[in-house]
Design a protein around this motif. Structure first.
Motif, mmCIF file in Angstrom:
data_model
loop_
_atom_site.group_PDB
_atom_site.id
_atom_site.type_symbol
_atom_site.label_atom_id
_atom_site.label_comp_id
_atom_site.label_asym_id
_atom_site.label_seq_id
_atom_site.Cartn_x
_atom_site.Cartn_y
_atom_site.Cartn_z
ATOM 1 N N PHE A 53 -8.528 -1.216 -14.666
ATOM 2 C CA PHE A 53 -8.328 -1.886 -13.386
ATOM 3 C C PHE A 53 -6.844 -2.154 -13.139
ATOM 4 C CE2 PHE A 53 -12.546 -3.400 -14.885
ATOM 5 C CZ PHE A 53 -13.316 -2.799 -13.886
ATOM 6 N N THR A 54 -6.486 -2.189 -11.863
ATOM 7 C CA THR A 54 -5.187 -2.702 -11.435
ATOM 8 C C THR A 54 -5.404 -4.142 -11.007
ATOM 9 O OG1 THR A 54 -4.515 -0.507 -10.635
ATOM 10 C CG2 THR A 54 -3.276 -2.399 -9.821
ATOM 11 N N THR A 55 -4.546 -5.049 -11.456
ATOM 12 C CA THR A 55 -4.748 -6.470 -11.197
ATOM 13 C C THR A 55 -3.648 -7.044 -10.300
ATOM 14 O OG1 THR A 55 -3.453 -7.213 -13.107
ATOM 15 C CG2 THR A 55 -5.798 -6.694 -13.477
ATOM 16 N N LYS A 56 -3.887 -8.251 -9.812
ATOM 17 C CA LYS A 56 -2.866 -8.939 -9.026
ATOM 18 C C LYS A 56 -1.637 -9.210 -9.880
ATOM 19 C CE LYS A 56 -6.091 -11.135 -5.789
ATOM 20 N NZ LYS A 56 -5.628 -10.562 -4.528
ATOM 21 N N THR A 280 -7.866 2.716 -2.720
ATOM 22 C CA THR A 280 -7.492 3.133 -1.366
ATOM 23 C C THR A 280 -7.419 4.657 -1.283
ATOM 24 O OG1 THR A 280 -5.125 2.927 -1.897
ATOM 25 C CG2 THR A 280 -6.216 1.005 -0.923
ATOM 26 N N LEU A 281 -7.814 5.190 -0.146
ATOM 27 C CA LEU A 281 -7.754 6.627 0.117
ATOM 28 C C LEU A 281 -6.869 6.873 1.339
ATOM 29 C CD1 LEU A 281 -11.580 7.437 -0.263
ATOM 30 C CD2 LEU A 281 -9.785 7.714 -1.999
ATOM 31 N N GLY A 282 -6.014 7.872 1.250
ATOM 32 C CA GLY A 282 -5.171 8.222 2.384
ATOM 33 C C GLY A 282 -3.987 7.314 2.603
ATOM 34 N N VAL A 283 -3.656 6.451 1.638
ATOM 35 C CA VAL A 283 -2.496 5.569 1.759
ATOM 36 C C VAL A 283 -1.267 6.286 1.205
ATOM 37 C CG1 VAL A 283 -1.439 3.437 0.914
ATOM 38 C CG2 VAL A 283 -3.809 3.426 1.703
ATOM 39 N N GLU A 284 -0.171 6.194 1.912
ATOM 40 C CA GLU A 284 1.054 6.896 1.536
ATOM 41 C C GLU A 284 2.072 5.969 0.871
ATOM 42 O OE1 GLU A 284 3.473 10.411 3.766
ATOM 43 O OE2 GLU A 284 3.379 8.511 4.849
ATOM 44 N N GLY A 285 2.239 4.759 1.415
ATOM 45 C CA GLY A 285 3.297 3.875 0.933
ATOM 46 C C GLY A 285 2.991 3.218 -0.397
ATOM 47 N N MET A 286 1.773 2.657 -0.547
ATOM 48 C CA MET A 286 1.454 1.895 -1.752
ATOM 49 C C MET A 286 -0.039 2.009 -2.070
ATOM 50 S SD MET A 286 2.476 -2.075 -2.462
ATOM 51 C CE MET A 286 1.651 -3.012 -3.730
ATOM 52 N N PRO A 287 -0.478 3.189 -2.511
ATOM 53 C CA PRO A 287 -1.893 3.361 -2.867
ATOM 54 C C PRO A 287 -2.240 2.606 -4.144
ATOM 55 C CG PRO A 287 -0.638 5.347 -3.371
ATOM 56 C CD PRO A 287 0.302 4.426 -2.657
ATOM 57 N N LEU A 288 -3.520 2.222 -4.273
ATOM 58 C CA LEU A 288 -3.978 1.459 -5.427
ATOM 59 C C LEU A 288 -5.255 2.073 -5.991
ATOM 60 C CD1 LEU A 288 -3.507 -2.182 -4.044
ATOM 61 C CD2 LEU A 288 -1.996 -0.963 -5.618
ATOM 62 N N LEU A 289 -5.341 2.094 -7.311
ATOM 63 C CA LEU A 289 -6.527 2.599 -8.002
ATOM 64 C C LEU A 289 -7.255 1.443 -8.675
ATOM 65 C CD1 LEU A 289 -5.005 5.733 -9.827
ATOM 66 C CD2 LEU A 289 -6.114 5.657 -7.576
ATOM 67 N N ARG A 290 -8.529 1.283 -8.364
ATOM 68 C CA ARG A 290 -9.395 0.280 -8.991
ATOM 69 C C ARG A 290 -8.739 -1.105 -8.995
ATOM 70 N NH1 ARG A 290 -12.834 1.334 -14.030
ATOM 71 N NH2 ARG A 290 -14.444 0.477 -12.672
ATOM 72 N N PHE A 291 -8.342 -1.553 -7.841
ATOM 73 C CA PHE A 291 -7.687 -2.847 -7.694
ATOM 74 C C PHE A 291 -8.722 -3.963 -7.631
ATOM 75 C CE2 PHE A 291 -6.209 -6.210 -4.737
ATOM 76 C CZ PHE A 291 -5.243 -6.770 -5.564
ATOM 77 N N ARG A 292 -8.586 -4.954 -8.504
ATOM 78 C CA ARG A 292 -9.485 -6.105 -8.541
ATOM 79 C C ARG A 292 -9.055 -7.104 -7.471
ATOM 80 N NH1 ARG A 292 -11.387 -7.373 -14.683
ATOM 81 N NH2 ARG A 292 -12.602 -8.897 -13.486
ATOM 82 N N THR A 293 -9.873 -7.249 -6.440
ATOM 83 C CA THR A 293 -9.508 -8.136 -5.330
ATOM 84 C C THR A 293 -9.635 -9.611 -5.706
ATOM 85 O OG1 THR A 293 -11.759 -8.217 -4.436
ATOM 86 C CG2 THR A 293 -10.324 -6.421 -3.674
ATOM 87 N N GLY A 294 -10.495 -9.908 -6.695
ATOM 88 C CA GLY A 294 -10.765 -11.303 -7.034
ATOM 89 C C GLY A 294 -11.828 -11.931 -6.160
ATOM 90 N N ASP A 295 -12.337 -11.203 -5.168
ATOM 91 C CA ASP A 295 -13.327 -11.748 -4.246
ATOM 92 C C ASP A 295 -14.740 -11.468 -4.749
ATOM 93 O OD1 ASP A 295 -11.525 -12.804 -2.360
ATOM 94 O OD2 ASP A 295 -11.156 -10.806 -1.560
ATOM 95 N N MET A 296 -15.554 -12.524 -4.771
ATOM 96 C CA MET A 296 -16.914 -12.444 -5.298
ATOM 97 C C MET A 296 -17.909 -12.260 -4.145
ATOM 98 S SD MET A 296 -16.186 -12.720 -8.466
ATOM 99 C CE MET A 296 -17.811 -12.916 -9.222
ATOM 100 N N THR A 297 -18.749 -11.236 -4.270
ATOM 101 C CA THR A 297 -19.658 -10.903 -3.186
ATOM 102 C C THR A 297 -20.835 -10.102 -3.732
ATOM 103 O OG1 THR A 297 -19.782 -9.846 -0.996
ATOM 104 C CG2 THR A 297 -18.364 -8.792 -2.629
ATOM 105 N N THR A 298 -21.659 -9.597 -2.832
ATOM 106 C CA THR A 298 -22.778 -8.727 -3.205
ATOM 107 C C THR A 298 -22.683 -7.420 -2.430
ATOM 108 O OG1 THR A 298 -24.137 -9.837 -1.531
ATOM 109 C CG2 THR A 298 -24.378 -10.581 -3.814
#
Length: 422
Positions: A53-56, A280-298
């Motif tokens: 994962f990529t983290t904050k 993120t897909l199609g991002v040019e400036g700062m793409p991220l792989l498997r970024f943990r948002t920290g947001d809890m949901t379903t």
């Protein structure tokens, strides 16, 4: 589009993204090398799980190492809100801005929008805030009209509604209650206005079963608007937005891969609470792989009644880093907000979390109210016990004082929760 076709598109774009970051991102170049992972080995959504994962913390510690373009290609600089730490700078190219506009155009269309709408934008376009810019560009791409009023100032908002006759508001939902309070004082009938719907940002308006929560109910009881919930983050530069069915947020799967993980870091099942992870897909400036948002949901995978087959996101229940352990009960700040929103005498509030002398979480709810005293304190405490089984410490203050602390000078959205834990 059938789910199998959606997956094929995502995997094609994933391969393009992996190749791009492996050659352009200093952070991911180093990560692939240190782990001995060949970028070309990541071909499918299943392969993506091989990557850590990529983290904050990664973003805060090595912010510029994620930039994939030279300064001359950067068109816009935005920053995250810094809810869980120092703000992170996110850079965007011309192509990224077009992606942002396309996402929000389709999101607004999902929420019943068309070129016939006039949107009243009640979020800021300045202060390095992505959301206001995204909504403006999306509505413009949709071909709709936009009135850029910004946040706050109920008098100006109502003057604009009466003068311009907008059809849809884009706002933090708790601010809609402020508009209703102002309307009542000034003898304005909201039901006779031109406004028919509201796109809500920043706060949940639904329970986990998709019924309207207290905030949503209080709005619609006084103003029968169609409410559409949205969720987004600066890092993903995309959004999840409800359709008319109101059964979870849809997203644009060609712009994002979404995962939900449990405490063990493995995939959470449908309808199970987990942390949202995005690529993120199609991002040019700062793409991220498997970024943990920290947001809890379903996550919900059954096809929606609107016809979309992609997964849907349930209401955000809280931030992983903001989980509270209080007197043996685990809860997130939105659960406290929900109770407070139920009580008409509570004008506004701030929830403060600290560490006490024995090293456990201590809760203080600062309540802005024109009524106080033992009876009111007992009433509020009883509401908390009935809903959450525990009651935090309460302190009554003037609504004006709380309002000033909710909106500090550089704030882009109301502050409702302050985490002072050691």
């Amino acid at each position: 589009m059938p789910s199998v076709r959606i997956t094929a598109i995502q995997e094609q774009k994933l391969r393009e993204t992996i190749g791009y970051v492996a050659s352009k991102s200093a952070f991911y170049k180093k990560r692939f090398a240190s782990l001995g992972i060949a970028p070309e080995s990541i071909q499918t959504l299943e392969d993506l799980r091989k990557l850590p994962f990529t983290t904050k913390d990664d973003l805060q510690r090595e912010n510029t190492a994620f930039f994939c373009v030279p300064p001359e290609k950067i068109i816009d600089y935005v920053t995250t809100s810094g809810t869980l730490g120092d703000p992170v700078t996110v850079v965007m190219t011309e192509r990224d801005l077009e992606r942002l506009a396309s996402n929000e155009c389709e999101s607004l269309r999902c929420a019943g929008g068309s070129e016939k709408e006039i949107y009243q934008l009640m979020t800021t376009l300045d202060r390095r805030f992505m959301a206001g810019l995204a909504y403006f560009m999306g509505a413009r791409k949709l071909g709709a009209g936009v009135v850029r009023v910004g946040n706050g100032i109920p008098e100006l908002q109502w003057d604009t509604i009466q003068r311009i006759q907008p059809t849809t508001l884009i706002a933090v939902p708790s601010f809609l209650l402020k508009l209703l309070e102002y309307a009542e004082r000034k003898g304005i009938d909201p039901k006779s206005s031109s406004v028919k719907r509201a796109v809500c940002i920043g706060e949940p308006i639904r329970n986990t079963d998709f019924t309207l929560n207290t905030l949503g109910q209080r709005i619609t009881e006084q103003w029968p608007l169609e409410l559409y919930s949205t969720y987004a983050s600066t890092e993903m530069a995309a959004a999840f937005t409800e359709c008319a069915a109101g059964k979870g947020g849809h997203y644009q799967p060609d712009l994002l891969i979404a995962e939900l993980i449990g405490e063990d870091g493995l995939a959470a099942g449908p309808n199970q609470l987990g942390e949202l992870v995005i690529t993120t897909l199609g991002v040019e400036g700062m793409p991220l792989l498997r970024f943990r948002t920290g947001d809890m949901t379903t996550m919900h995978t059954a096809p929606c009644s609107c016809g979309r087959e992609g997964m849907r996101l349930g209401p955000i229940q809280g931030r992983k880093g903001q989980m509270i352990k209080y007197k043996g009960t685990s809860l997130y700040p939105p659960a406290l907000f929900e109770v407070l929103n139920m009580i008409p005498e509570v004008v506004n509030y701030l929830v403060e979390l600290t560490t006490n002398t024995i090293g456990t979480d201590e809760l203080l709810v600062r309540i802005g109210s024109y009524q106080s005293g033992p009876d009111m304190e007992k009433q509020i405490a009883d509401h908390f016990r009935a809903k959450l089984r525990v009651a935090p410490a309460l302190r009554f203050e003037s609504p004006e004082h709380i309002r000033n602390e909710q909106m500090p000078e550089l704030s882009r959205k109301p502050v409702l929760f302050i985490d002072k834990r050691k």
